[in-house]
Design a protein around this motif. Sequence first.
Motif, PDB file in Angstrom:
ATOM      1  N   GLY A 184      74.310  44.317  55.336  1.00 39.97           N
ATOM      2  CA  GLY A 184      74.193  45.361  56.340  1.00 39.97           C
ATOM      3  C   GLY A 184      73.060  46.287  55.950  1.00 39.97           C
ATOM      4  N   GLY A 185      72.861  47.315  56.730  1.00 38.03           N
ATOM      5  CA  GLY A 185      71.837  48.292  56.411  1.00 38.03           C
ATOM      6  C   GLY A 185      72.173  49.033  55.124  1.00 38.03           C
ATOM      7  N   LEU A 186      71.159  49.409  54.368  1.00 37.16           N
ATOM      8  CA  LEU A 186      71.380  50.086  53.095  1.00 37.16           C
ATOM      9  C   LEU A 186      72.202  51.357  53.276  1.00 37.16           C
ATOM     10  CD1 LEU A 186      70.928  50.291  50.077  1.00 37.16           C
ATOM     11  CD2 LEU A 186      68.760  51.441  50.538  1.00 37.16           C
ATOM     12  N   ARG A 187      71.890  52.140  54.272  1.00 38.26           N
ATOM     13  CA  ARG A 187      72.636  53.384  54.526  1.00 38.26           C
ATOM     14  C   ARG A 187      74.109  53.095  54.795  1.00 38.26           C
ATOM     15  NH1 ARG A 187      70.896  58.003  58.884  1.00 38.26           N
ATOM     16  NH2 ARG A 187      72.630  59.382  58.447  1.00 38.26           N
ATOM     17  N   ASP A 188      74.384  52.052  55.580  1.00 36.76           N
ATOM     18  CA  ASP A 188      75.768  51.679  55.862  1.00 36.76           C
ATOM     19  C   ASP A 188      76.490  51.227  54.603  1.00 36.76           C
ATOM     20  OD1 ASP A 188      75.397  52.234  58.554  1.00 36.76           O
ATOM     21  OD2 ASP A 188      74.955  50.157  59.073  1.00 36.76           O
ATOM     22  N   VAL A 189      75.798  50.463  53.770  1.00 36.78           N
ATOM     23  CA  VAL A 189      76.401  49.987  52.519  1.00 36.78           C
ATOM     24  C   VAL A 189      76.750  51.163  51.616  1.00 36.78           C
ATOM     25  CG1 VAL A 189      75.973  48.654  50.426  1.00 36.78           C
ATOM     26  CG2 VAL A 189      75.304  47.730  52.646  1.00 36.78           C
ATOM     27  N   LEU A 190      75.872  52.136  51.528  1.00 35.31           N
ATOM     28  CA  LEU A 190      76.140  53.312  50.693  1.00 35.31           C
ATOM     29  C   LEU A 190      77.314  54.119  51.239  1.00 35.31           C
ATOM     30  CD1 LEU A 190      72.497  54.399  49.849  1.00 35.31           C
ATOM     31  CD2 LEU A 190      74.148  53.228  48.368  1.00 35.31           C
ATOM     32  N   ARG A 191      77.406  54.240  52.543  1.00 33.81           N
ATOM     33  CA  ARG A 191      78.561  54.926  53.140  1.00 33.81           C
ATOM     34  C   ARG A 191      79.850  54.174  52.849  1.00 33.81           C
ATOM     35  NH1 ARG A 191      76.735  56.524  59.261  1.00 33.81           N
ATOM     36  NH2 ARG A 191      75.545  58.387  58.749  1.00 33.81           N
TER      37      ARG A 191
END
Length: 115
Positions: A103-110
């Motif tokens: 998934g998108g990096l931002r989504d993974v971090l969330r």
Amino acid sequence: MATIEECRTALDHLSLSMARAEGDVRSGLAFDRSLSCRITDLDITFVGRLADGTITDVVAVPGAPSEKAQIRLAMSGDDLVAMVGGELSFAKAWGSGRVKVQGGLRDVLRLRSLL
């Protein structure tokens, strides 16, 4: 080996925990994405929606789903149950390859902050 029912219960528990979150954690959940969680040892995938701080519309489909979700997880049933139960950290499981995330990096971090 975890059963399909145990995995479904773990996802339900995760959704409840997310719904009860407050403060910064709650604000970090304010996004809307399709989500899939493939349980590799059971050859089943739970698909649903991560929206408004909870996981909704979860259904189990055999094998891999026909459409790719925006956030895709893959792991064994035991690892899912252990992560949601607090016995296995998401970061450790992800770093060791026991959990795969696409998934998108931002989504993974969330997502990391949720598990």
